[in-house]
Design a protein around this motif. Structure first.
Motif, short mmCIF file in Angstrom:
data_model
loop_
_atom_site.label_atom_id
_atom_site.label_comp_id
_atom_site.label_asym_id
_atom_site.label_seq_id
_atom_site.Cartn_x
_atom_site.Cartn_y
_atom_site.Cartn_z
N PHE A 137 -9.75 5.45 21.81
CA PHE A 137 -8.44 5.04 22.32
C PHE A 137 -7.84 6.22 23.09
N ALA A 138 -7.73 6.06 24.40
CA ALA A 138 -7.17 7.11 25.26
C ALA A 138 -5.75 6.73 25.67
N PHE A 139 -4.78 7.57 25.30
CA PHE A 139 -3.37 7.37 25.65
C PHE A 139 -3.20 7.93 27.07
N THR A 140 -3.02 7.00 28.04
CA THR A 140 -3.04 7.43 29.44
C THR A 140 -1.68 7.45 30.11
N GLN A 141 -0.72 6.65 29.61
CA GLN A 141 0.54 6.53 30.36
C GLN A 141 1.66 6.09 29.44
N LEU A 142 2.89 6.52 29.78
CA LEU A 142 4.10 6.10 29.07
C LEU A 142 5.16 5.83 30.12
N LYS A 202 6.91 1.41 27.31
CA LYS A 202 5.57 0.83 27.26
C LYS A 202 4.52 1.93 27.39
N ALA A 203 3.57 1.90 26.47
CA ALA A 203 2.45 2.85 26.52
C ALA A 203 1.20 2.14 27.02
N THR A 204 0.29 2.90 27.59
CA THR A 204 -0.99 2.36 28.05
C THR A 204 -2.12 3.09 27.33
N PHE A 205 -2.99 2.31 26.68
CA PHE A 205 -4.17 2.84 26.00
C PHE A 205 -5.41 2.20 26.62
N GLU A 206 -6.32 3.04 27.08
CA GLU A 206 -7.60 2.55 27.58
C GLU A 206 -8.63 2.69 26.47
N VAL A 207 -9.19 1.56 26.06
CA VAL A 207 -10.12 1.52 24.93
C VAL A 207 -11.54 1.39 25.47
N THR A 208 -12.41 2.26 24.98
CA THR A 208 -13.82 2.23 25.38
C THR A 208 -14.69 2.29 24.13
N ARG A 209 -15.94 1.89 24.32
CA ARG A 209 -16.93 2.01 23.25
C ARG A 209 -18.25 2.43 23.87
N ASN A 210 -18.76 3.56 23.40
CA ASN A 210 -19.98 4.14 23.98
C ASN A 210 -19.85 4.33 25.49
N GLY A 211 -18.65 4.70 25.91
CA GLY A 211 -18.40 4.97 27.31
C GLY A 211 -18.13 3.73 28.15
N PRO A 240 -15.86 0.33 29.11
CA PRO A 240 -14.49 -0.16 28.91
C PRO A 240 -14.46 -1.42 28.06
N VAL A 241 -13.48 -1.49 27.18
CA VAL A 241 -13.32 -2.64 26.29
C VAL A 241 -12.03 -3.39 26.59
N LYS A 242 -10.91 -2.65 26.66
CA LYS A 242 -9.60 -3.30 26.82
C LYS A 242 -8.57 -2.25 27.21
N VAL A 243 -7.62 -2.64 28.05
CA VAL A 243 -6.43 -1.83 28.32
C VAL A 243 -5.30 -2.44 27.51
N MET A 244 -4.70 -1.66 26.60
CA MET A 244 -3.71 -2.18 25.67
C MET A 244 -2.35 -1.56 25.95
N HIS A 245 -1.29 -2.36 25.77
CA HIS A 245 0.06 -1.93 26.13
C HIS A 245 1.03 -2.17 24.97
N PRO A 246 1.05 -1.33 23.96
CA PRO A 246 2.09 -1.45 22.92
C PRO A 246 3.45 -1.05 23.48
N GLU A 247 4.51 -1.64 22.92
CA GLU A 247 5.87 -1.37 23.42
C GLU A 247 6.82 -1.08 22.26
N GLN A 284 6.53 -3.92 19.53
CA GLN A 284 5.68 -4.96 20.11
C GLN A 284 4.26 -4.41 20.14
N VAL A 285 3.42 -4.92 19.24
CA VAL A 285 2.08 -4.36 19.12
C VAL A 285 1.18 -4.85 20.24
N ALA A 286 0.11 -4.13 20.46
CA ALA A 286 -0.93 -4.54 21.40
C ALA A 286 -2.18 -4.89 20.60
N LEU A 287 -2.81 -6.01 20.95
CA LEU A 287 -3.97 -6.50 20.22
C LEU A 287 -5.15 -6.71 21.15
N ARG A 288 -6.34 -6.42 20.64
CA ARG A 288 -7.58 -6.88 21.24
C ARG A 288 -8.26 -7.77 20.18
N PRO A 289 -7.96 -9.10 20.23
CA PRO A 289 -8.51 -9.97 19.20
C PRO A 289 -9.94 -10.38 19.51
#
Length: 653
Positions: free
Chosen positions: A534-539, A551-560, A562-569, A582-587
């Motif tokens: 989980f990389a915290f890239t922006q606020l 709003k925060a931006t998290f770029e999620v990767t697995r083994n390099g 990309p999986v999901k860009v998540m935006h918790p608030e 306001q949670v961010a989910l990757r269901p």
């Protein structure tokens, strides 16, 4: 003026409820056909009038009529229109109107869809529902009127709907929950009508069973939606908190589950009639108890309507009248409910009776855990009952229930040969143990209680698949043709039981294998959780329709990859000033990724961040939906639509 029309319509509905409660009963007593027949049109007209009431209140919210006190207290002009409409049931007064509308809807449905039920019986059923309608509409109109005006002075803009309720979950969760709560009034009304008639037989159970099952299905979905809503809205990452108001919905669900199975025995074998009546009374009484807990002001909960305790007193008196009156009638008629048939100790009846006792024990555990702290408060004693208490009882009760579920499916009615049952069970036991232990050998290991849970899951799945194949092959027309010949009620049972297994599997996975990390993060930081990065890239700051947000931006990767860009608030609502997460989910079916912003820390761009890896959490709600689908599938069985038993049922009148 529109609101006055709705107000008048609800008062007229109350008048019709009075007529519906007494005119048909007098007609049955005097054998007056016209008065007996009045029950159905009175129920439909009552529904039409309450529908006018709820539509006019919705219109008042839509046009921002802040001269109505309820509208001004629970809405404002900046609130999105979807939440303005759902605010109809976002407070105490409006939720009572929703309850009254649901009750009228169930009454109209009984009036229109129970043509195979003799008129005298349907008249009694609808009369009982009319009495319940009198209680709730009187409560609403006399103590909690949603149409009261602020005149002559009213605000130019309103307050705000609780930000916790400004969520799509609010739109669907309360109506589903109330449909279940109020739907059990039909089972209660059938039970009281049967007691009035002095006889309850398989035809009576056949009429009551589909209504009970539909109400149970709605309540199942409502509870699941409440769990899902709390999971993503409150920011805690939990799916069940043993909150007193959550418990208030679980208690009638447990007793309602027992009621469905007891009705099956009464329908099939004309047994458990007194037990079935008591369960119907208990289930609806627990629904009313939940209403009292929510509206009495004695609970502190995100779900509760903390109002004047006098309103809770009204509900408590109504509960005493409903439960006390029905139990008194039961006592007077108990001598006529003796069973003439019997069954052996080893039989399906015994297994279902055991299931019922386990379910009622679970309901009592929840009731005690909910009420004891309240009783302690009354005596200035601080009693704290939390999750360990409930889990200590529910784990063994659930395991025992799942064991009996399969044995009940495999057993015959009336009697079951030990040798035959042993020959079916013994090959399945090692398969279930191997399957459960194999599933438990996941990375990180599983506690012994989780391993037992997975063995129970494998036992239910394997046992039902075995029974399904055996029953299909018994038609001697091949497996696939045999599967098509099995009834919908049987498939409904299989779906419901497999849904229970699916849900327990999800509970085990998320309880024993979830990973939680609470970390301090700034833009540019990265953390690994559950094999994901989980990389915290922006606020950034933002503005919503009625709130400001960070709003925060998290770029999620697995083994390099990309999986999901998540935006918790983190949202701050303009009117109330409340700060909400306001949670961010990757269901996904296998696991959820869950990111929530906590509080800002020592630097403006440094935040407490909560990250969860939750395997199998979706299985909880999918399992609940499977159970509800099983109930609806069972109700669609053609025997519940058949009129062939109507003539033989006339004796009940």
């Amino acid at each position: 003026m529109i609101a006055e029309i709705g107000h008048f319509a609800v008062w007229m509905a109350l008048l019709l409820a009075v007529l519906q409660a007494f005119l048909p009963l007098i007609g049955v007593r005097l054998q007056h056909g016209g008065w007996i027949a009045s029950a159905r049109p009175l129920a439909v007209m009552q529904w039409l009038l309450v529908t006018v009431g709820i539509i006019t209140l919705g219109y008042a919210f839509y046009v921002n009529d802040f001269s109505i006190a309820y509208v001004s207290n629970h809405s404002n002009s900046a609130l999105p229109w979807g939440y303005r409409l759902s605010a109809i049931w976002g407070g105490h007064e409006g939720s009572l109107l929703l309850w009254a509308w649901m009750l009228a809807s169930w009454g109209a449905a009984v009036a229109l869809l129970s043509r195979s039920v003799p008129d005298a019986i349907s008249a009694r059923v609808l009369a009982v529902m009319g009495m319940i309608g009198i209680g709730f509409m009187s409560f609403m109109l006399l103590t909690s009127n949603p149409f009261d005006r602020n005149l002559p002075w009213f605000p130019l803009d309103g307050g705000d709907l609780n930000p916790l309720l400004q969520d799509p979950g609010l739109i669907v969760h309360p109506p589903m929950l109330y449909m279940g709560y109020v739907g059990f009034s039909v089972a209660f009304a059938f039970a009281v009508a049967g007691l009035m008639a002095g006889r309850l037989d398989p035809a009576w159970a056949r009429w009551a069973r589909p209504w009970t099952t539909v109400a149970w299905s709605f309540l199942t979905v409502g509870i699941a939606l409440g769990s899902w809503w709390a999971y993503y809205e409150l920011g805690w990452g939990g799916w069940w908190f043993w909150d007193p108001v959550e418990n208030a919905s679980l208690m009638p669900w447990l007793s309602g589950t027992a009621l469905i199975h007891s009705l099956a025995v009464t329908e099939k074998r004309n047994l458990f009639r007194a037990w079935t009546v008591l369960l119907a009374i208990l289930t609806f009484s627990l629904s009313l108890l939940g209403t009292f807990l929510v509206r009495s002001g004695i609970l502190t909960s995100v779900h509760a309507f903390a109002n004047d305790p006098e309103r809770g007193t009204f509900v408590l008196i109504f509960l005493a009248l409903v439960a006390g009156g029905s139990l008194l009638l039961f006592a007077l008629r108990a001598g006529q409910l003796r069973n003439t048939a019997g069954f052996q100790l080893l039989s399906r009846e015994s297994m279902l009776l055991g299931n019922n006792l386990l379910l009622l024990t679970a309901a009592f555990v929840v009731l005690a855990g909910t009420l004891f702290p309240l009783i302690g408060d009354a005596f200035d004693l601080k009693i704290s009952i939390s999750a360990p208490y409930f889990n200590m009882f529910f784990i063994p009760l659930t395991l025992a229930l799942m064991a009996l579920v399969v044995l009940g499916v495999m057993s015959n009615w009336k009697s079951q040969r030990v040798e035959r049952l042993r020959s079916r069970v013994l090959p399945l036991v090692p398969a279930a143990i191997l399957g459960g232990v194999g599933a438990a050998l996941l990375p990180g290991g599983t506690h012994w209680s989780g391993t037992l849970g997975l063995i129970a899951v494998a036992w239910v799945v394997i046992g039902h698949l075995d029974d399904l194949v055996r029953k299909a092959l018994a038609f001697r027309s091949g497996l696939f043709k045999g599967l098509r010949r099995l009834g919908r009620s049987y498939y409904g049972m299989v779906f419901a039981h497999l849904g229970l297994a699916w849900m327990v599997a999800g509970i085990v996975l998320v309880s024993h294998h979830e990973i939680e990390r609470d970390v301090r993060m700034m833009p540019g930081d990265q953390v690994s959780v559950g094999g994901y990065d989980f990389a915290f890239t922006q606020l950034e700051d933002g503005v919503g329709p009625n709130y400001d947000t960070v709003k925060a931006t998290f770029e999620v990767t697995r083994n390099g990859k990309p999986v999901k860009v998540m935006h918790p608030e983190k949202r701050t609502y303009h009117v109330s000033g409340m700060v909400m997460t306001q949670v961010a989910l990757r269901p996904s079916l296998l696991n959820d990724l869950y990111v929530a912003l906590g509080e800002p820390l020592d630097r403006p761009d440094a935040w407490a961040v909560r990250i969860y890896y939750k395997p199998g959490v979706r299985w909880l709600w999918l399992g609940a939906l499977m159970m509800a689908l099983g109930g609806l599938l069972a109700v669609s069985d053609r025997r519940y639509r058949s009129r062939k038993n109507a003539e033989s049922a006339e004796a009940l009148a």
